[in-house]
Design a protein around this motif. Structure first.
Motif, PDB file in Angstrom:
ATOM      1  N   MET A  96       0.831  -1.200   0.000  1.00 44.62           N
ATOM      2  CA  MET A  96       0.000   0.000   0.000  1.00 44.62           C
ATOM      3  C   MET A  96       0.869   1.254   0.000  1.00 44.62           C
ATOM      4  O   MET A  96       0.560   2.233  -0.682  1.00 44.62           O
ATOM      5  CB  MET A  96      -0.951   0.006   1.195  1.00 44.62           C
ATOM      6  CG  MET A  96      -1.986   1.118   1.120  1.00 44.62           C
ATOM      7  SD  MET A  96      -3.205   1.039   2.437  1.00 44.62           S
ATOM      8  CE  MET A  96      -4.143  -0.388   1.919  1.00 44.62           C
ATOM      9  N   HIS A 104       2.067   1.828  -3.441  1.00 42.94           N
ATOM     10  CA  HIS A 104       0.972   2.352  -4.256  1.00 42.94           C
ATOM     11  C   HIS A 104       0.778   3.851  -3.983  1.00 42.94           C
ATOM     12  O   HIS A 104       0.597   4.639  -4.923  1.00 42.94           O
ATOM     13  CB  HIS A 104      -0.314   1.583  -3.965  1.00 42.94           C
ATOM     14  CG  HIS A 104      -1.478   2.041  -4.761  1.00 42.94           C
ATOM     15  ND1 HIS A 104      -1.618   1.803  -6.104  1.00 42.94           N
ATOM     16  CD2 HIS A 104      -2.573   2.749  -4.404  1.00 42.94           C
ATOM     17  CE1 HIS A 104      -2.731   2.334  -6.537  1.00 42.94           C
ATOM     18  NE2 HIS A 104      -3.334   2.923  -5.522  1.00 42.94           N
ATOM     19  N   CYS A 105       0.818   4.251  -2.720  1.00 42.33           N
ATOM     20  CA  CYS A 105       0.670   5.671  -2.367  1.00 42.33           C
ATOM     21  C   CYS A 105       1.805   6.498  -2.966  1.00 42.33           C
ATOM     22  O   CYS A 105       1.581   7.603  -3.465  1.00 42.33           O
ATOM     23  CB  CYS A 105       0.620   5.847  -0.851  1.00 42.33           C
ATOM     24  SG  CYS A 105      -0.909   5.228  -0.108  1.00 42.33           S
ATOM     25  N   CYS A 123      -1.908   8.294   1.806  1.00 45.06           N
ATOM     26  CA  CYS A 123      -1.959   7.369   2.953  1.00 45.06           C
ATOM     27  C   CYS A 123      -3.198   7.632   3.797  1.00 45.06           C
ATOM     28  O   CYS A 123      -3.851   6.696   4.260  1.00 45.06           O
ATOM     29  CB  CYS A 123      -0.702   7.507   3.803  1.00 45.06           C
ATOM     30  SG  CYS A 123       0.780   6.852   3.020  1.00 45.06           S
ATOM     31  N   CYS A 150      -6.206   6.098   2.194  1.00 42.13           N
ATOM     32  CA  CYS A 150      -6.218   4.649   2.443  1.00 42.13           C
ATOM     33  C   CYS A 150      -6.692   4.369   3.865  1.00 42.13           C
ATOM     34  O   CYS A 150      -7.512   3.476   4.096  1.00 42.13           O
ATOM     35  CB  CYS A 150      -4.826   4.058   2.230  1.00 42.13           C
ATOM     36  SG  CYS A 150      -4.311   4.027   0.510  1.00 42.13           S
TER      37      CYS A 150
END
Length: 107
Positions: free
Chosen positions: A17, A20-21, A53, A56
């Motif tokens: 993650m 991805h960020c 972030c 998310c």
């Protein structure tokens, strides 16, 4: 091979993650003059990563805490570690200075 615990799976997902960020925060559209253009500076890039972030995290909070707690902590640890390294490598901050700089801008 063995099996992975839920904590190990969450830690791996947190690292994914984070990556991805990072990739989303580096999209050229953010820095394109025809689309409003943000300044291409360290603090702006740091804020973009933080924003992604946070988005998310906002989504993860819809889930039971035990399903995302390790994932979110791992993602944020990577953010802070990466920021410390960037401050050290790009701006010649000592690691104590970098920690102070991150803490000052994070609050």
């Amino acid at each position: 091979g063995g099996t992975f615990s839920d904590t190990q799976k969450q830690a791996a997902a947190g690292a994914d993650m984070y990556m991805h960020c990072i990739s989303r925060a580096q999209m050229e559209d953010f820095f394109d003059a025809s689309k409003g253009r943000l300044d291409d500076r360290f603090l702006v890039r740091f804020q973009l990563v933080g924003l992604h972030c946070w988005m998310c995290h906002a989504r993860l909070r819809r889930e039971p805490k035990d399903r995302y707690d390790t994932l979110f902590r791992e993602m944020m640890e990577k953010v802070w570690y990466s920021t410390e390294l960037d401050l050290h490598n790009q701006y010649d901050f000592g690691f104590i200075q970098a920690r102070l700089r991150v803490a000052t801008h994070a609050g």
